[in-house]
Design a protein around this motif. Structure first.
Motif, mmCIF file in Angstrom:
data_model
loop_
_atom_site.group_PDB
_atom_site.id
_atom_site.type_symbol
_atom_site.label_atom_id
_atom_site.label_comp_id
_atom_site.label_asym_id
_atom_site.label_seq_id
_atom_site.Cartn_x
_atom_site.Cartn_y
_atom_site.Cartn_z
ATOM 1 N N THR A 102 65.439 24.147 -50.433
ATOM 2 C CA THR A 102 66.634 23.348 -50.732
ATOM 3 C C THR A 102 67.159 22.673 -49.469
ATOM 4 O OG1 THR A 102 67.202 24.815 -52.553
ATOM 5 C CG2 THR A 102 68.962 23.446 -51.685
ATOM 6 N N ALA A 103 67.131 23.390 -48.361
ATOM 7 C CA ALA A 103 67.604 22.819 -47.100
ATOM 8 C C ALA A 103 66.741 21.637 -46.653
ATOM 9 C CB ALA A 103 67.616 23.898 -46.013
ATOM 10 N N TYR A 104 65.450 21.711 -46.918
ATOM 11 C CA TYR A 104 64.541 20.626 -46.527
ATOM 12 C C TYR A 104 64.504 19.488 -47.552
ATOM 13 C CZ TYR A 104 62.633 23.103 -42.545
ATOM 14 O OH TYR A 104 62.488 23.718 -41.329
ATOM 15 N N ASP A 105 64.884 19.772 -48.767
ATOM 16 C CA ASP A 105 64.835 18.779 -49.848
ATOM 17 C C ASP A 105 66.169 18.030 -49.919
ATOM 18 O OD1 ASP A 105 64.053 17.302 -52.067
ATOM 19 O OD2 ASP A 105 64.466 18.919 -53.480
ATOM 20 N N ARG A 106 66.465 17.270 -48.901
ATOM 21 C CA ARG A 106 67.762 16.588 -48.791
ATOM 22 C C ARG A 106 67.944 15.493 -49.833
ATOM 23 N NH1 ARG A 106 68.041 16.432 -42.264
ATOM 24 N NH2 ARG A 106 68.356 18.667 -42.048
ATOM 25 N N GLN A 107 66.871 14.988 -50.393
ATOM 26 C CA GLN A 107 66.963 13.954 -51.420
ATOM 27 C C GLN A 107 66.965 14.554 -52.829
ATOM 28 O OE1 GLN A 107 63.672 11.372 -50.549
ATOM 29 N NE2 GLN A 107 64.821 10.267 -48.986
ATOM 30 N N SER A 108 66.968 15.862 -52.905
ATOM 31 C CA SER A 108 66.946 16.582 -54.196
ATOM 32 C C SER A 108 65.815 16.092 -55.096
ATOM 33 C CB SER A 108 68.292 16.436 -54.918
ATOM 34 O OG SER A 108 69.313 17.016 -54.156
ATOM 35 N N LEU A 109 64.626 16.041 -54.517
ATOM 36 C CA LEU A 109 63.458 15.592 -55.264
ATOM 37 C C LEU A 109 62.938 16.659 -56.228
ATOM 38 C CD1 LEU A 109 61.507 13.804 -52.388
ATOM 39 C CD2 LEU A 109 62.910 12.756 -54.170
ATOM 40 N N CYS A 128 62.870 31.667 -49.992
ATOM 41 C CA CYS A 128 62.012 30.476 -49.879
ATOM 42 C C CYS A 128 62.647 29.275 -50.576
ATOM 43 C CB CYS A 128 60.626 30.751 -50.464
ATOM 44 S SG CYS A 128 59.648 31.895 -49.482
ATOM 45 N N VAL A 129 63.265 29.506 -51.719
ATOM 46 C CA VAL A 129 63.924 28.432 -52.450
ATOM 47 C C VAL A 129 65.121 27.912 -51.651
ATOM 48 C CG1 VAL A 129 65.289 27.927 -54.521
ATOM 49 C CG2 VAL A 129 63.088 29.059 -54.719
ATOM 50 N N SER A 130 65.854 28.812 -51.002
ATOM 51 C CA SER A 130 66.973 28.375 -50.154
ATOM 52 C C SER A 130 66.471 27.500 -49.019
ATOM 53 C CB SER A 130 67.713 29.587 -49.580
ATOM 54 O OG SER A 130 68.354 30.293 -50.605
ATOM 55 N N LEU A 131 65.362 27.876 -48.428
ATOM 56 C CA LEU A 131 64.768 27.073 -47.361
ATOM 57 C C LEU A 131 64.284 25.730 -47.899
ATOM 58 C CD1 LEU A 131 63.944 27.043 -44.380
ATOM 59 C CD2 LEU A 131 61.779 28.076 -45.050
#
Length: 72
Positions: A26-33, A21-24
């Motif tokens: 990370t993929a969606y959090d492109r702005q590293s929020l 879930c964290v890997s997923l």
């Protein structure tokens, strides 16, 4: 640290499903929020007082993935 501006995902670092879930996320959090933090190493990211200020306990973090956002 100003928790009102930080975003955290607290998860079980030993759980395969949580890590997937964290890997997923990370993929969606492109702005590293989000700051990703396994609860096993939580004290290096959030002090007990800071965690308590969010209304969460370490036990809450052991039971389920927790998201902390500026909105609560």
């Amino acid at each position: 640290m100003n928790l009102r501006r930080q975003r955290y995902l607290i998860y079980d670092g030993d759980c395969g499903f949580c890590n997937a879930c964290v890997s997923l996320a990370t993929a969606y959090d492109r702005q590293s929020l989000f700051i990703l933090a396994p609860f096993q190493a939580l004290s290096s990211t959030l002090s007990p007082t800071e965690l308590q200020s969010t209304g969460l306990t370490e036990k809450d973090c052991q039971r389920a993935l927790q998201a902390i956002t500026p909105n609560g």
